[in-house]
Scaffold this motif. Sequence first.
Motif, PDB file in Angstrom:
ATOM      1  N   ILE A 145      26.660  16.806  10.795  1.00 23.55           N
ATOM      2  CA  ILE A 145      26.820  18.209  11.198  1.00 23.55           C
ATOM      3  C   ILE A 145      25.895  18.553  12.364  1.00 23.55           C
ATOM      4  CG2 ILE A 145      26.459  20.596  10.463  1.00 23.55           C
ATOM      5  CD1 ILE A 145      27.371  19.784   7.681  1.00 23.55           C
ATOM      6  N   VAL A 146      24.620  18.118  12.276  1.00 24.23           N
ATOM      7  CA  VAL A 146      23.668  18.403  13.354  1.00 24.23           C
ATOM      8  C   VAL A 146      24.121  17.746  14.652  1.00 24.23           C
ATOM      9  CG1 VAL A 146      21.316  18.001  14.179  1.00 24.23           C
ATOM     10  CG2 VAL A 146      21.697  18.753  11.832  1.00 24.23           C
ATOM     11  N   LEU A 147      24.560  16.475  14.560  1.00 25.11           N
ATOM     12  CA  LEU A 147      25.020  15.772  15.747  1.00 25.11           C
ATOM     13  C   LEU A 147      26.265  16.434  16.339  1.00 25.11           C
ATOM     14  CD1 LEU A 147      24.659  13.355  17.638  1.00 25.11           C
ATOM     15  CD2 LEU A 147      26.093  12.015  16.080  1.00 25.11           C
ATOM     16  N   ALA A 148      27.194  16.864  15.476  1.00 30.22           N
ATOM     17  CA  ALA A 148      28.413  17.522  15.945  1.00 30.22           C
ATOM     18  C   ALA A 148      28.084  18.846  16.633  1.00 30.22           C
ATOM     19  CB  ALA A 148      29.366  17.748  14.770  1.00 30.22           C
ATOM     20  N   LEU A 149      27.170  19.614  16.037  1.00 32.61           N
ATOM     21  CA  LEU A 149      26.771  20.887  16.627  1.00 32.61           C
ATOM     22  C   LEU A 149      26.063  20.665  17.967  1.00 32.61           C
ATOM     23  CD1 LEU A 149      25.495  22.821  13.479  1.00 32.61           C
ATOM     24  CD2 LEU A 149      27.553  23.314  14.812  1.00 32.61           C
ATOM     25  N   TYR A 150      25.243  19.611  18.023  1.00 39.22           N
ATOM     26  CA  TYR A 150      24.528  19.292  19.257  1.00 39.22           C
ATOM     27  C   TYR A 150      25.516  18.952  20.372  1.00 39.22           C
ATOM     28  CZ  TYR A 150      20.982  17.211  22.306  1.00 39.22           C
ATOM     29  OH  TYR A 150      20.158  16.915  23.360  1.00 39.22           O
ATOM     30  N   ILE A 151      26.494  18.087  20.054  1.00 38.95           N
ATOM     31  CA  ILE A 151      27.494  17.693  21.050  1.00 38.95           C
ATOM     32  C   ILE A 151      28.357  18.883  21.453  1.00 38.95           C
ATOM     33  CG2 ILE A 151      29.540  16.262  21.440  1.00 38.95           C
ATOM     34  CD1 ILE A 151      28.244  14.158  19.602  1.00 38.95           C
ATOM     35  N   LEU A 152      28.770  19.702  20.446  1.00 43.94           N
ATOM     36  CA  LEU A 152      29.584  20.877  20.735  1.00 43.94           C
ATOM     37  C   LEU A 152      28.840  21.851  21.642  1.00 43.94           C
ATOM     38  CD1 LEU A 152      32.164  22.500  20.214  1.00 43.94           C
ATOM     39  CD2 LEU A 152      31.058  23.483  18.189  1.00 43.94           C
ATOM     40  N   THR A 153      27.545  22.044  21.398  1.00 44.71           N
ATOM     41  CA  THR A 153      26.730  22.930  22.231  1.00 44.71           C
ATOM     42  C   THR A 153      26.661  22.422  23.669  1.00 44.71           C
ATOM     43  OG1 THR A 153      25.367  23.543  20.322  1.00 44.71           O
ATOM     44  CG2 THR A 153      24.446  23.971  22.508  1.00 44.71           C
ATOM     45  N   ARG A 154      26.500  21.125  23.816  1.00 46.78           N
ATOM     46  CA  ARG A 154      26.421  20.531  25.146  1.00 46.78           C
ATOM     47  C   ARG A 154      27.740  20.684  25.897  1.00 46.78           C
ATOM     48  NH1 ARG A 154      24.243  14.386  26.338  1.00 46.78           N
ATOM     49  NH2 ARG A 154      24.244  14.542  28.624  1.00 46.78           N
ATOM     50  N   VAL A 155      28.855  20.449  25.198  1.00 47.44           N
ATOM     51  CA  VAL A 155      30.167  20.579  25.832  1.00 47.44           C
ATOM     52  C   VAL A 155      30.426  22.029  26.238  1.00 47.44           C
ATOM     53  CG1 VAL A 155      32.659  20.398  25.431  1.00 47.44           C
ATOM     54  CG2 VAL A 155      31.131  18.577  24.642  1.00 47.44           C
ATOM     55  N   LEU A 156      30.121  22.970  25.326  1.00 49.66           N
ATOM     56  CA  LEU A 156      30.319  24.393  25.627  1.00 49.66           C
ATOM     57  C   LEU A 156      29.441  24.845  26.789  1.00 49.66           C
ATOM     58  CD1 LEU A 156      30.591  26.008  22.073  1.00 49.66           C
ATOM     59  CD2 LEU A 156      32.390  25.841  23.798  1.00 49.66           C
ATOM     60  N   HIS A 157      28.229  24.304  26.857  1.00 47.54           N
ATOM     61  CA  HIS A 157      27.319  24.657  27.956  1.00 47.54           C
ATOM     62  C   HIS A 157      27.912  24.249  29.303  1.00 47.54           C
ATOM     63  CE1 HIS A 157      23.916  23.480  30.686  1.00 47.54           C
ATOM     64  NE2 HIS A 157      23.660  24.753  30.493  1.00 47.54           N
ATOM     65  N   LYS A 158      28.416  23.031  29.383  1.00 47.08           N
ATOM     66  CA  LYS A 158      29.019  22.558  30.632  1.00 47.08           C
ATOM     67  C   LYS A 158      30.269  23.365  30.978  1.00 47.08           C
ATOM     68  CE  LYS A 158      27.323  17.786  30.426  1.00 47.08           C
ATOM     69  NZ  LYS A 158      27.719  16.355  30.354  1.00 47.08           N
ATOM     70  N   TRP A 159      31.073  23.673  29.955  1.00 52.35           N
ATOM     71  CA  TRP A 159      32.299  24.441  30.187  1.00 52.35           C
ATOM     72  C   TRP A 159      31.997  25.844  30.684  1.00 52.35           C
ATOM     73  CZ3 TRP A 159      34.370  28.836  27.763  1.00 52.35           C
ATOM     74  CH2 TRP A 159      35.701  29.131  28.092  1.00 52.35           C
ATOM     75  N   LEU A 160      31.016  26.516  30.040  1.00 52.75           N
ATOM     76  CA  LEU A 160      30.635  27.865  30.468  1.00 52.75           C
ATOM     77  C   LEU A 160      30.041  27.849  31.875  1.00 52.75           C
ATOM     78  CD1 LEU A 160      29.033  29.379  27.229  1.00 52.75           C
ATOM     79  CD2 LEU A 160      31.093  30.176  28.399  1.00 52.75           C
ATOM     80  N   HIS A 161      29.221  26.845  32.156  1.00 53.71           N
ATOM     81  CA  HIS A 161      28.615  26.731  33.485  1.00 53.71           C
ATOM     82  C   HIS A 161      29.699  26.606  34.551  1.00 53.71           C
ATOM     83  CE1 HIS A 161      26.439  24.927  36.862  1.00 53.71           C
ATOM     84  NE2 HIS A 161      25.333  25.449  36.334  1.00 53.71           N
ATOM     85  N   ARG A 162      30.716  25.784  34.285  1.00 58.23           N
ATOM     86  CA  ARG A 162      31.799  25.590  35.252  1.00 58.23           C
ATOM     87  C   ARG A 162      32.633  26.857  35.423  1.00 58.23           C
ATOM     88  NH1 ARG A 162      33.947  21.835  32.837  1.00 58.23           N
ATOM     89  NH2 ARG A 162      35.791  22.839  31.942  1.00 58.23           N
TER      90      ARG A 162
END
Length: 360
Positions: A21-38
């Motif tokens: 769960i922690v790893l999934a949340l970490y990866i999801l946060t990273r993906v969302l960060h890049k998507w929002l930045h773009r």
Amino acid sequence: MNKFLETYKSDIIYVVIVLVIVLALYILTRVLHKWLHRKLQEHFPGSPVKSINLINRILKTLWLVLGVIALSLIFIKTEKRTDFIDYFKLFSYLGIISVITIVAITIANIWFNYKINKTNAANNDPTNYKFLRYVVIALISLAGVLLVSLAFPSLKGVAQTALGGAGILTLIAGFAAQEALANITGGLFIIAFKPFKIKDRIKVSDSMVGIVTDITLRHTVIRNTENRMIVIPNAVINKEKLINYDLGEHKSCEFIEMGISYESDIDLAKLIMKEECENHPLILDNRTLLEKKDNKPMVRTAVIELGDSSVNLRAWAWTLNYADAYNLKCDVLESIKKRFDEAGIDIPYPHRTVLMKAQD
């Protein structure tokens, strides 16, 4: 080994689930960060991304802290797990409130920046949007701080009181005597009554002239002719008598004053001042149709004072705005001085007579 796995099977499954769960949340946060930045750069080019980066760091730290707390539950006794569960809830609450507050501030900033840029593009006044941005961000920040305070027992009573209707009035009354509230009130008066707005050229004192660049909750910022930023508290600027060169008509009448000696030809000096002003490219013919018909001079000259050692003359020179008036004054003072020298018109300067007493 089989016995170990059999004995701690449930704990191992629990640890794996928490790590996944922690790893999934970490990866999801990273993906969302890049998507929002773009997306931000696509729809709002040039928008600040510091808040998005801050949310990314907060969430990653939150998942790590919650993961550690969740894993620690298997190593402590059952009767003590309540405290760790409370810590889990506390950090979850603080993280969620922090993220929501930052997101709200970011959205408000993006919206107000969009409106300000749109207003500037239409050559309209952006003062209201700029000031309201500070008000909205301050209110969102205050609400976030109060909500965070609810998580701590020692501050919970204060936060609940402040969040209530009467509490807000009490809070405002408590700060009423403070300089901070005086500045905020001053800012509200500036926005409401508009003695000046952003991009106006104002004169706060004899030596403080500049263009208003920003009006915040606390202060007003003006850029002077030396390209220096002057920060003036709103409570102070509201008490000052100021000149707004862009309020109403922009036309400006500049006084060109010169002093000549009593022996000099007054009529010739007035004629030279009149000609130099009228020949300047920035001069504005402010005469009415009737004055033109009556052949009134474009630039009026007159004796305004008989001083101790000089006859003081003045020319009234009109220009389109204050900046032109300043440039015209600098130019004609130089050209008038040169013409006076050629015509033999003296400009007096202080003289001192020293009497030497003879020694007996």
